[in-house]
Design a protein around this motif. Structure first.
Motif, PDB file in Angstrom:
ATOM      1  N   ALA A 191      16.433  18.300 -25.316  1.00 54.17           N
ATOM      2  CA  ALA A 191      17.179  17.829 -24.327  1.00 54.17           C
ATOM      3  C   ALA A 191      18.122  16.749 -24.831  1.00 54.17           C
ATOM      4  CB  ALA A 191      16.253  17.262 -23.098  1.00 54.17           C
ATOM      5  N   TYR A 235      13.520  15.763 -18.697  1.00 53.40           N
ATOM      6  CA  TYR A 235      12.551  15.895 -19.821  1.00 53.40           C
ATOM      7  C   TYR A 235      13.013  14.678 -20.753  1.00 53.40           C
ATOM      8  CZ  TYR A 235      12.006  20.580 -17.964  1.00 53.40           C
ATOM      9  OH  TYR A 235      11.876  21.476 -17.129  1.00 53.40           O
ATOM     10  N   PHE A 268      25.009  18.730 -16.052  1.00 56.05           N
ATOM     11  CA  PHE A 268      24.281  19.522 -16.622  1.00 56.05           C
ATOM     12  C   PHE A 268      23.128  19.105 -17.586  1.00 56.05           C
ATOM     13  CE2 PHE A 268      22.870  23.908 -18.781  1.00 56.05           C
ATOM     14  CZ  PHE A 268      22.052  24.183 -18.236  1.00 56.05           C
ATOM     15  N   LYS A 296      21.306  16.224 -16.018  1.00 61.18           N
ATOM     16  CA  LYS A 296      19.927  16.762 -15.341  1.00 61.18           C
ATOM     17  C   LYS A 296      18.762  16.961 -16.207  1.00 61.18           C
ATOM     18  CE  LYS A 296      20.816  20.567 -13.390  1.00 61.18           C
ATOM     19  NZ  LYS A 296      21.304  21.496 -12.206  1.00 61.18           N
ATOM     20  N   LEU A 297      19.066  17.742 -17.115  1.00 57.90           N
ATOM     21  CA  LEU A 297      18.275  18.015 -18.306  1.00 57.90           C
ATOM     22  C   LEU A 297      17.296  16.885 -19.000  1.00 57.90           C
ATOM     23  CD1 LEU A 297      17.642  20.953 -19.352  1.00 57.90           C
ATOM     24  CD2 LEU A 297      18.925  20.377 -21.317  1.00 57.90           C
TER      25      LEU A 297
END
Lengths: 204, 204, 204, 204
Positions: free
Chosen positions: A116, A110, A102, A105-106
């Motif tokens: 992030a 960004y 998770f 991916k973030l």
């Protein structure tokens, strides 16, 4: 009785290995590729190059999960049996490890964003804290250990293992509010540092 | 002959462990993150905070699958061999367990919605019912059990295990039409309650 | 030499079990839920009910993969060692089994569509054909079998196993162009029929 | 001491097998199907036929991962124990193998695109290079090998294995800028060539 206990450790190990293997493999499935309206060679190549931050974030997380697996493997070699406390701490470790795709991916989406970067560091911090607590728990429940542990060495080494990694990740996460790339540098250094072998928990 | 039977139990166990490990790990892949048009630090952080209901729904399901795994593990320690009835009940258990990411995603997406909460409880209810039926089946086919079971105790304990969890989940699911958060409270209490060890099925 | 061969069979089995466990678990991840603009209780509940064809398609595929796993398990109990031919037939079986989520998703999305129903039957047909060929291959390479096979019975039973399932799936797939629900009825009957045990390949 | 080393190799094998099984199975989940506004039989059938390039790209990658698994299996049969160097080379092999779904998806989506074809060849090249390096590493650290290796043969065979596959993949990748289908032809030939058994690393 003995066989039954060994078996339990084996199944927890198999279950944990399964989780680690799945997390490490599925990281790549968040490498989504944008839909290209005009797929010329230049546009597709540019899109491949544009996934580079995602690829780097993916490689870093892949290596971190490998390090967690390696440490878990080494940890399990010391453990003779599991009680409920250790079983649920192990589950928490798996929970936080399985969360890693998770923030990965973030961060990949960004790459220059402080929030992030901070969240990534925070999520990396969580499994290392659980690992430290598992080490402390084991020292306080020596009956779960294989062989006769040399108390002095176990405590000393456990302290080293128990506080270094989480503290550095917390510092890295904090630095992300100051400078984004400084924080990412700290995360990368931790990854590289932990790849190389350190002092063993065992004394043999 | 004996070796062949043990082998079968081992493979069913490995297959089941694989399913549990995959379900537990893949829960996180439904933690989708909204696309942010203007990814400032504030907006990304707000989006992270906004995923909190999804994270809580994910943690609860993670713990529930760990509890199912733990009970399955304990169940398998009693079983000497599988017949077709038990094999297909086990498959139904895996079917309903592998369904769990679906209601989890739903509850995380519509956290204040009564229908989503009801459906979540219903899907949690299904594996517990199968588990109860597997317990009842085992008592009616004692030849599948390891060792010589003490009939009285087995029946008594199986009854306790067999009716508590599904009934409470059904009550929770029903309550979701009265008050959404009351139902979620009941689900959370069940999760926490089942984390702690209970009376064992064995008498040794 | 002997140990090395057994080990190979074990690893192929573990690899195959991994693939089956993943396929069976991941089927649920195609149960996508439509985004609801106005998530009232009625709308969310209606959306849950609207996923029913997908759920039925999912349950059918889940049971089919369990049947494939069961037959593979039984098949492996006969096999002493693998040569390259059998190894690659096994890989083809895994290939076609891992394809199943694709037609399942299609049938769940377009439940009344003849082309989707035909494609589903075709994809179910493929692993059964490979299974039949694996049976034929084993009979022509009896040195790969455990124990001394009774040639007459093996050939006879293998023929039965080898032609029934694929032929019925082909008929079902063909019927899908005549009447969609007739074809789905045939598929369901095959699933239910194969759940129950049949004549064993072994003579012991 | 001996048991502990064997165990380590077993866990690395289990972890690697898990990664291979997941990669091979998950390839199919990128076979996304376009949403059809008017799902007549003709439109759905046309959409199924339109997924053919994706299906071929998927089959090729499936077979490549099976080949990697087969070679890894053969490699592990030679290895007695792992040191840190070999452990991290193995992790790199898993990293590059788990990347394969990404170029597969890309090639399936843009089947006539030179950049996509080049990137696919490049990603196929990476695990073969690591495999070659692992072979070279093993020859320079013969204490990790099982039994007493015949030095001359090991070096000779390792050279063959070590340079053929990566060089051909590089040539294929380079050709993709000249002619897209020529490159895909080269990739297909490599896949088919490697399916068939070659000279063994062992001399027994």
């Amino acid at each position: 009785m003995k066989a039954s206990i060994d078996f339990t450790v084996n199944r927890i190990e198999t279950f944990s290995d399964g989780v680690f293997a799945i997390v490490v493999t599925l990281l790549v499935f968040d490498l989504h590729f944008p839909h290209i309206n005009n797929p010329t060679n230049e546009n597709v190549w540019a899109a491949i190059v544009a996934t580079l931050p995602k690829l780097l974030s993916w490689i870093n997380s892949f290596l971190v999960v490998c390090v967690i697996w390696m440490n878990h493997h080494r940890f399990m070699q010391q453990v003779k049996s599991f009680d409920f406390g250790l079983f649920w701490m192990n589950n928490l470790l798996l929970l936080f490890t399985s969360l890693l795709p998770f923030p990965t991916k973030l961060l990949g989406e960004y790459p220059g964003n402080n929030a992030a970067t901070f969240f990534y560091g925070l999520c990396m911090f969580l499994p290392t804290v659980i690992f430290s607590l598992m080490g402390v728990y084991l020292i306080r429940h020596v009956q779960l250990l294989k062989g006769i542990p040399n108390h002095n060495i176990v405590v000393k080494v456990a302290r080293l293992r128990g506080f270094y990694a989480p503290v550095i990740y917390l510092i890295g996460a904090g630095l992300s509010w100051v400078n984004n790339w400084l924080a990412i540098g700290v995360y990368t250094i931790i990854s590289i540092y932990f790849i190389f072998p350190r002092t063993k928990l065992t004394t043999d």
